[in-house]
Scaffold this motif. Structure first.
Motif, PDB file in Angstrom:
ATOM      1  N   GLY A  22      36.580  39.024  80.833  1.00 48.15           N
ATOM      2  CA  GLY A  22      37.149  38.885  82.180  1.00 48.15           C
ATOM      3  C   GLY A  22      37.503  37.482  82.540  1.00 48.15           C
ATOM      4  N   VAL A  23      37.549  37.205  83.696  1.00 51.60           N
ATOM      5  CA  VAL A  23      37.886  35.797  84.314  1.00 51.60           C
ATOM      6  C   VAL A  23      36.616  35.330  84.938  1.00 51.60           C
ATOM      7  CG1 VAL A  23      39.483  34.566  85.636  1.00 51.60           C
ATOM      8  CG2 VAL A  23      40.230  36.398  84.594  1.00 51.60           C
ATOM      9  N   GLY A  24      36.387  33.978  84.728  1.00 48.08           N
ATOM     10  CA  GLY A  24      35.405  33.373  85.285  1.00 48.08           C
ATOM     11  C   GLY A  24      35.843  31.970  86.075  1.00 48.08           C
ATOM     12  N   HIS A  25      35.014  31.151  86.789  1.00 47.00           N
ATOM     13  CA  HIS A  25      35.546  29.958  86.973  1.00 47.00           C
ATOM     14  C   HIS A  25      34.244  29.033  87.337  1.00 47.00           C
ATOM     15  CE1 HIS A  25      34.792  32.382  90.896  1.00 47.00           C
ATOM     16  NE2 HIS A  25      34.188  31.230  91.385  1.00 47.00           N
ATOM     17  N   THR A  35      28.834  27.398  88.331  1.00 51.07           N
ATOM     18  CA  THR A  35      29.774  28.289  87.540  1.00 51.07           C
ATOM     19  C   THR A  35      29.567  29.787  88.079  1.00 51.07           C
ATOM     20  OG1 THR A  35      29.625  27.107  85.732  1.00 51.07           O
ATOM     21  CG2 THR A  35      30.360  29.224  85.351  1.00 51.07           C
ATOM     22  N   LYS A  36      30.737  30.568  88.132  1.00 57.21           N
ATOM     23  CA  LYS A  36      30.583  32.199  88.165  1.00 57.21           C
ATOM     24  C   LYS A  36      31.119  32.596  86.791  1.00 57.21           C
ATOM     25  CE  LYS A  36      31.015  35.712  91.068  1.00 57.21           C
ATOM     26  NZ  LYS A  36      31.381  36.362  92.424  1.00 57.21           N
ATOM     27  N   THR A  37      30.453  33.259  86.183  1.00 50.48           N
ATOM     28  CA  THR A  37      30.859  34.086  85.045  1.00 50.48           C
ATOM     29  C   THR A  37      31.685  35.318  85.213  1.00 50.48           C
ATOM     30  OG1 THR A  37      28.999  35.247  84.515  1.00 50.48           O
ATOM     31  CG2 THR A  37      29.054  33.010  83.615  1.00 50.48           C
ATOM     32  N   ALA A  38      32.418  35.687  84.182  1.00 53.85           N
ATOM     33  CA  ALA A  38      33.269  36.907  84.302  1.00 53.85           C
ATOM     34  C   ALA A  38      32.513  38.291  84.480  1.00 53.85           C
ATOM     35  CB  ALA A  38      34.027  37.084  82.958  1.00 53.85           C
ATOM     36  N   ASP A  39      31.234  38.288  84.143  1.00 59.58           N
ATOM     37  CA  ASP A  39      30.249  39.344  84.698  1.00 59.58           C
ATOM     38  C   ASP A  39      29.535  39.228  86.010  1.00 59.58           C
ATOM     39  OD1 ASP A  39      28.437  37.555  83.905  1.00 59.58           O
ATOM     40  OD2 ASP A  39      27.395  38.773  82.131  1.00 59.58           O
ATOM     41  N   GLY A  40      29.832  38.088  86.725  1.00 56.25           N
ATOM     42  CA  GLY A  40      29.243  37.972  87.935  1.00 56.25           C
ATOM     43  C   GLY A  40      27.937  36.997  87.992  1.00 56.25           C
ATOM     44  N   ARG A  41      27.341  36.512  87.258  1.00 55.60           N
ATOM     45  CA  ARG A  41      26.485  35.562  86.952  1.00 55.60           C
ATOM     46  C   ARG A  41      26.971  34.136  87.560  1.00 55.60           C
ATOM     47  NH1 ARG A  41      24.619  34.805  81.821  1.00 55.60           N
ATOM     48  NH2 ARG A  41      26.503  35.442  81.023  1.00 55.60           N
ATOM     49  N   ARG A  42      25.994  33.775  88.365  1.00 52.63           N
ATOM     50  CA  ARG A  42      26.246  32.295  89.006  1.00 52.63           C
ATOM     51  C   ARG A  42      25.132  31.372  88.541  1.00 52.63           C
ATOM     52  NH1 ARG A  42      26.182  34.705  94.661  1.00 52.63           N
ATOM     53  NH2 ARG A  42      23.965  34.164  94.449  1.00 52.63           N
ATOM     54  N   THR A  43      25.900  30.249  87.808  1.00 53.82           N
ATOM     55  CA  THR A  43      24.826  29.345  87.315  1.00 53.82           C
ATOM     56  C   THR A  43      24.929  27.926  87.841  1.00 53.82           C
ATOM     57  OG1 THR A  43      25.163  30.541  85.258  1.00 53.82           O
ATOM     58  CG2 THR A  43      24.012  28.377  84.941  1.00 53.82           C
ATOM     59  N   LEU A  58      21.496  31.604  89.316  1.00 56.35           N
ATOM     60  CA  LEU A  58      21.346  31.649  90.805  1.00 56.35           C
ATOM     61  C   LEU A  58      21.548  33.217  91.166  1.00 56.35           C
ATOM     62  CD1 LEU A  58      23.516  29.031  92.132  1.00 56.35           C
ATOM     63  CD2 LEU A  58      21.014  28.970  91.672  1.00 56.35           C
ATOM     64  N   GLY A  59      22.246  33.950  90.253  1.00 57.52           N
ATOM     65  CA  GLY A  59      22.555  35.543  90.455  1.00 57.52           C
ATOM     66  C   GLY A  59      22.620  36.251  89.309  1.00 57.52           C
ATOM     67  N   SER A  60      22.022  37.387  89.363  1.00 58.03           N
ATOM     68  CA  SER A  60      21.892  38.126  88.146  1.00 58.03           C
ATOM     69  C   SER A  60      23.413  38.822  87.548  1.00 58.03           C
ATOM     70  CB  SER A  60      20.896  39.163  88.222  1.00 58.03           C
ATOM     71  OG  SER A  60      21.347  39.986  89.125  1.00 58.03           O
ATOM     72  N   GLY A  61      24.077  39.018  88.722  1.00 60.12           N
ATOM     73  CA  GLY A  61      25.338  39.887  87.993  1.00 60.12           C
ATOM     74  C   GLY A  61      25.317  41.106  87.356  1.00 60.12           C
ATOM     75  N   SER A  62      26.133  41.795  86.746  1.00 56.98           N
ATOM     76  CA  SER A  62      26.063  43.043  86.265  1.00 56.98           C
ATOM     77  C   SER A  62      26.019  42.758  84.724  1.00 56.98           C
ATOM     78  CB  SER A  62      27.154  44.034  86.742  1.00 56.98           C
ATOM     79  OG  SER A  62      28.231  43.403  86.474  1.00 56.98           O
ATOM     80  N   ARG A  63      25.135  42.597  83.962  1.00 57.75           N
ATOM     81  CA  ARG A  63      25.035  42.420  82.569  1.00 57.75           C
ATOM     82  C   ARG A  63      25.315  43.705  81.890  1.00 57.75           C
ATOM     83  NH1 ARG A  63      21.378  38.065  80.206  1.00 57.75           N
ATOM     84  NH2 ARG A  63      22.375  36.235  81.016  1.00 57.75           N
TER      85      ARG A  63
END
Length: 63
Positions: A22-25, A35-43, A58-63
């Motif tokens: 997916g797309v992260g930024h 950073t926010k990864t494609a799977d929703g994690r924030r680092t 910072l956030g677990s997202g959906s692994r």
């Protein structure tokens, strides 16, 4: 082993990351980046001279 794809586009301090998942930024510079990864994690990443670094998810997202 499967094939993967990864591409990063930079716009000043903003970076758009394209991958197979997916797309992260991310936003920041070499020393400090959010950073926010494609799977929703924030680092949050902090990099210091000499190879020292600190990273916190910072956030677990959906692994």
């Amino acid at each position: 082993m499967g094939w993967g794809y990864r591409k990063s586009l930079k716009f000043g301090p903003f970076r758009l990351n394209l991958s197979r998942s997916g797309v992260g930024h991310s936003w920041g510079n070499r020393a400090f980046r959010v950073t926010k990864t494609a799977d929703g994690r924030r680092t949050l990443s902090v990099n210091l001279p000499g190879g020292f670094h600190w990273r916190k998810t910072l956030g677990s997202g959906s692994r």
